[in-house]
Design an enzyme around this catalytic site. Structure first.
Site, mmCIF file in Angstrom:
data_model
loop_
_atom_site.group_PDB
_atom_site.id
_atom_site.type_symbol
_atom_site.label_atom_id
_atom_site.label_comp_id
_atom_site.label_asym_id
_atom_site.label_seq_id
_atom_site.Cartn_x
_atom_site.Cartn_y
_atom_site.Cartn_z
ATOM 1 N N ILE A 125 5.818 -2.350 -0.418
ATOM 2 C CA ILE A 125 5.962 -1.453 0.735
ATOM 3 C C ILE A 125 6.015 -2.257 2.034
ATOM 4 O O ILE A 125 6.810 -1.977 2.933
ATOM 5 C CB ILE A 125 4.808 -0.416 0.783
ATOM 6 C CG1 ILE A 125 4.715 0.329 -0.549
ATOM 7 C CG2 ILE A 125 5.051 0.596 1.913
ATOM 8 C CD1 ILE A 125 3.492 1.226 -0.681
ATOM 9 N N THR A 136 -4.270 5.457 -0.080
ATOM 10 C CA THR A 136 -3.602 6.138 -1.195
ATOM 11 C C THR A 136 -4.193 7.518 -1.501
ATOM 12 O O THR A 136 -5.386 7.758 -1.255
ATOM 13 C CB THR A 136 -3.728 5.243 -2.462
ATOM 14 O OG1 THR A 136 -3.426 6.007 -3.620
ATOM 15 C CG2 THR A 136 -5.140 4.698 -2.636
ATOM 16 N N ASP A 137 -3.371 8.369 -2.075
ATOM 17 C CA ASP A 137 -3.856 9.698 -2.503
ATOM 18 C C ASP A 137 -4.893 9.582 -3.618
ATOM 19 O O ASP A 137 -5.637 10.527 -3.876
ATOM 20 C CB ASP A 137 -2.684 10.581 -2.959
ATOM 21 C CG ASP A 137 -1.874 10.023 -4.129
ATOM 22 O OD1 ASP A 137 -2.091 8.854 -4.517
ATOM 23 O OD2 ASP A 137 -1.008 10.761 -4.649
ATOM 24 N N GLU A 138 -4.935 8.416 -4.283
ATOM 25 C CA GLU A 138 -5.843 8.271 -5.433
ATOM 26 C C GLU A 138 -7.312 8.364 -5.030
ATOM 27 O O GLU A 138 -8.178 8.608 -5.868
ATOM 28 C CB GLU A 138 -5.568 6.962 -6.176
ATOM 29 C CG GLU A 138 -4.128 6.892 -6.655
ATOM 30 C CD GLU A 138 -3.856 5.830 -7.697
ATOM 31 O OE1 GLU A 138 -4.798 5.429 -8.398
ATOM 32 O OE2 GLU A 138 -2.695 5.413 -7.800
ATOM 33 N N TYR A 182 -9.706 0.530 -8.713
ATOM 34 C CA TYR A 182 -8.714 0.442 -7.629
ATOM 35 C C TYR A 182 -8.974 1.515 -6.580
ATOM 36 O O TYR A 182 -9.139 1.220 -5.388
ATOM 37 C CB TYR A 182 -7.291 0.583 -8.188
ATOM 38 C CG TYR A 182 -6.258 0.893 -7.113
ATOM 39 C CD1 TYR A 182 -5.954 -0.035 -6.124
ATOM 40 C CD2 TYR A 182 -5.599 2.140 -7.071
ATOM 41 C CE1 TYR A 182 -5.031 0.250 -5.115
ATOM 42 C CE2 TYR A 182 -4.680 2.430 -6.077
ATOM 43 C CZ TYR A 182 -4.398 1.489 -5.103
ATOM 44 O OH TYR A 182 -3.494 1.778 -4.109
ATOM 45 N N ALA A 213 -11.551 3.351 -6.089
ATOM 46 C CA ALA A 213 -12.881 3.225 -5.475
ATOM 47 C C ALA A 213 -12.865 2.143 -4.394
ATOM 48 O O ALA A 213 -13.493 2.297 -3.342
ATOM 49 C CB ALA A 213 -13.917 2.901 -6.542
ATOM 50 N N LYS A 225 -10.256 1.259 -2.595
ATOM 51 C CA LYS A 225 -9.495 1.768 -1.443
ATOM 52 C C LYS A 225 -10.345 2.789 -0.668
ATOM 53 O O LYS A 225 -10.359 2.795 0.566
ATOM 54 C CB LYS A 225 -8.171 2.410 -1.887
ATOM 55 C CG LYS A 225 -7.152 1.468 -2.482
ATOM 56 C CD LYS A 225 -6.604 0.422 -1.510
ATOM 57 C CE LYS A 225 -5.711 0.987 -0.430
ATOM 58 N NZ LYS A 225 -5.108 -0.097 0.400
ATOM 59 N N PRO A 261 6.603 2.270 -22.410
ATOM 60 C CA PRO A 261 5.284 2.683 -22.913
ATOM 61 C C PRO A 261 4.669 3.802 -22.085
ATOM 62 O O PRO A 261 4.270 3.608 -20.944
ATOM 63 C CB PRO A 261 4.451 1.393 -22.793
ATOM 64 C CG PRO A 261 5.116 0.582 -21.729
ATOM 65 C CD PRO A 261 6.546 1.022 -21.613
HETATM 66 N N1 LIG Z 1 2.681 1.449 -4.272
HETATM 67 C C1 LIG Z 1 2.251 2.685 -4.047
HETATM 68 O O1 LIG Z 1 2.734 3.630 -4.661
HETATM 69 C C2 LIG Z 1 1.189 2.939 -2.997
HETATM 70 C C3 LIG Z 1 0.880 4.261 -2.672
HETATM 71 C C4 LIG Z 1 -0.069 4.511 -1.673
HETATM 72 C C5 LIG Z 1 -0.691 3.447 -1.053
HETATM 73 N N2 LIG Z 1 -0.390 2.174 -1.403
HETATM 74 C C6 LIG Z 1 -1.073 1.080 -0.683
HETATM 75 O O2 LIG Z 1 -0.070 0.405 0.048
HETATM 76 C C7 LIG Z 1 -0.376 -0.976 0.137
HETATM 77 C C8 LIG Z 1 0.800 -1.792 -0.345
HETATM 78 O O3 LIG Z 1 1.105 -1.419 -1.695
HETATM 79 P P1 LIG Z 1 2.278 -2.152 -2.502
HETATM 80 O O4 LIG Z 1 2.682 -1.256 -3.594
HETATM 81 O O5 LIG Z 1 3.288 -2.678 -1.565
HETATM 82 O O6 LIG Z 1 1.449 -3.374 -3.111
HETATM 83 P P2 LIG Z 1 1.962 -4.747 -3.717
HETATM 84 O O7 LIG Z 1 1.016 -5.063 -4.832
HETATM 85 O O8 LIG Z 1 3.421 -4.715 -4.001
HETATM 86 O O9 LIG Z 1 1.756 -5.786 -2.513
HETATM 87 C C9 LIG Z 1 0.498 -6.210 -2.103
HETATM 88 C C10 LIG Z 1 0.700 -7.443 -1.228
HETATM 89 O O10 LIG Z 1 -0.583 -7.857 -0.740
HETATM 90 C C11 LIG Z 1 -0.679 -9.272 -0.881
HETATM 91 N N3 LIG Z 1 -2.097 -9.619 -1.037
HETATM 92 C C12 LIG Z 1 -2.914 -9.313 -2.071
HETATM 93 N N4 LIG Z 1 -4.134 -9.831 -1.874
HETATM 94 C C13 LIG Z 1 -4.105 -10.448 -0.664
HETATM 95 C C14 LIG Z 1 -5.051 -11.145 0.110
HETATM 96 N N5 LIG Z 1 -6.310 -11.320 -0.341
HETATM 97 N N6 LIG Z 1 -4.689 -11.643 1.305
HETATM 98 C C15 LIG Z 1 -3.422 -11.487 1.773
HETATM 99 N N7 LIG Z 1 -2.461 -10.847 1.066
HETATM 100 C C16 LIG Z 1 -2.806 -10.325 -0.124
HETATM 101 C C17 LIG Z 1 0.135 -9.597 -2.125
HETATM 102 O O11 LIG Z 1 0.528 -10.966 -2.161
HETATM 103 C C18 LIG Z 1 1.318 -8.645 -1.963
HETATM 104 O O12 LIG Z 1 2.334 -9.217 -1.195
HETATM 105 C C19 LIG Z 1 -1.647 -1.177 -0.680
HETATM 106 O O13 LIG Z 1 -2.732 -1.209 0.201
HETATM 107 C C20 LIG Z 1 -1.716 0.045 -1.572
HETATM 108 O O14 LIG Z 1 -3.054 0.383 -1.872
HETATM 109 C C21 LIG Z 1 0.537 1.887 -2.367
#
Ligand SMILES: NC(=O)c1ccc[n+]([C@@H]2O[C@H](COP(=O)([O-])OP(=O)(O)OC[C@H]3O[C@@H](n4cnc5c(N)ncnc54)[C@H](O)[C@@H]3O)[C@@H](O)[C@H]2O)c1
Length: 335
Positions: A12, A124-126, A149, A151, A153, A204
């Site tokens: 994202i 997140t909605d979770e 996860y 918890a 967030k 799966p």
């Molecule tokens: N993907 C979804 O459907 C979704 C939905 C709602 C909220 N979110 C939230 O949005 C955010 C982004 O989600 P995403 O799907 O892009 O995740 P992602 O796993 O694709 O990306 C996470 C990024 O964070 C970086 N990262 C991880 N640990 C780190 C650290 N300690 N220091 C610096 N960088 C670090 C990773 O290298 C990666 O680039 C998250 O906070 C997630 O909880 C995601």
């Protein structure tokens, strides 16, 4: 405006940086990312030479590094960096607490110290936990997370709230439903199933496949965050959703039909423990207060996404090798 984006090399975050630099070419973005398995600089190769973009490799739990970045000034922080995959949180909860909870606290502390004008916690909605077949969570629904996860967030969200209430940090929390679209690491349902189907690997499905999620095209989520960055009110929480509640089986069948692949690729596997049955958000607040609504119909978003993975095989084939295969062999999600 100068914005610190954390986790901008992920799914994202990279879509968000691209949107912001296209829409506001005069803005400056600093992207702080540790480059875990989910962080990939190929996601941003088209903008890496943009003079308004700077990448810093580092960990959000490193307070000296975060201080050094913020010392140079920033108007806002958009905090995406996280361990983001529920399945992984069942095997290694500790890293979720470290990054998602402690890392967020480090950023909050530094944001306070350098008087950052806006801190946006991308959540997140979770965190609201599982719902039965009807009803939707509003911003004031109780937090009832069930996985390590969610918890982690929810814990981070509460810390963000506390820094706003106690110290007056101008912070906003956003809670979004499941995203899909280009550059998603192929471990989440849609990206995994499209890439598996493209190579005739099985898909799966956990349990009966009737788990319900709401799906949003990633660019719609990024447009909502853009609105919140410019017009969101400190101390508020905004739910963000696509308005597309679907079962995992419905999505799987749609992907197979778009790719002309047989249903025999579907394989039901043992369910995930404490698997939340349904998430659903009431997103009327962001619509009424900020005038945001999703623009991408689900069929259209899926068609675009399938087309993107089909035409970017080198991107995901590079990602789906080495450690990826070892991980999925071990936890057999891949078969
Ligand atoms: N993907 C979804 O459907 C979704 C939905 C709602 C909220 N979110 C939230 O949005 C955010 C982004 O989600 P995403 O799907 O892009 O995740 P992602 O796993 O694709 O990306 C996470 C990024 O964070 C970086 N990262 C991880 N640990 C780190 C650290 N300690 N220091 C610096 N960088 C670090 C990773 O290298 C990666 O680039 C998250 O906070 C997630 O909880 C995601």
């Amino acid at each position: 405006m100068k914005v610190l984006v954390t986790g901008g090399a992920g799914f994202i975050g990279s879509n968000f940086i691209r949107l912001i630099l296209q829409k506001y070419p005069e803005y400056h973005i600093v992207n702080l990312d540790k480059l875990t398995y989910a962080g990939n600089l190929d996601n941003l190769s088209d903008i890496e030479d943009n003079p308004h973009y700077q990448f810093v490799k580092g960990d959000i739990t490193d307070s000296d590094l975060v201080d050094r970045i913020l010392e140079e000034g920033a108007d806002a922080i958009i905090h995406f960096a996280a361990e983001s995959h529920v399945d992984r949180s069942l095997y290694d909860p500790g890293i979720f607490v470290k990054t998602n909870v402690l890392g967020t606290q480090v950023l909050l502390e530094s944001a306070l110290k350098y008087k950052i004008g806006s801190f946006i916690q991308v959540s997140t909605d979770e965190v609201y936990g599982s719902l039965s077949h009807e009803g939707s969570s509003t911003e004031s629904s109780p937090l009832l997370p069930n996985s390590p996860y969610s918890a982690s967030k929810a814990s981070a969200d509460l810390l963000v709230r506390s820094y706003h209430v106690t110290f007056g940090l101008p912070a906003i929390i956003t809670r979004c439903t499941n995203n899909y679209g280009p550059y998603q690491f192929p471990e989440k349902l849609i990206s995994l199933f499209i890439t598996n189907a493209l190579t005739n690997l099985s898909l799966p499905i956990y349990g009966d496949g009737l788990y319900v999620r709401d799906w949003i095209y990633v660019e719609d989520h990024c447009r909502a965050l853009d609105k919140i960055l410019h017009r969101g009110k400190a101390g508020e929480i905004y739910n963000i959703g696509g308005g597309n509640e679907k079962t995992n089986l419905e999505i799987t069948r749609l992907i197979l039909s778009k790719l002309n692949k047989p249903e025999s690729l579907v394989k039901h596997v043992k369910d995930r423990p404490a698997h939340d049955r349904r998430y659903s958000l009431d997103c009327s607040k962001i619509g009424a207060e900020l005038g945001w609504k999703p623009e991408t119909a689900f069929e259209e978003g899926i068609a675009r996404t399938v087309e993107w993975y089909a035409s970017h095989q080198s991107w995901w084939q590079k990602v789906k090798s080495g450690e990826y295969l070892e991980y999925y062999e071990k936890h057999y999600l891949y078969r």
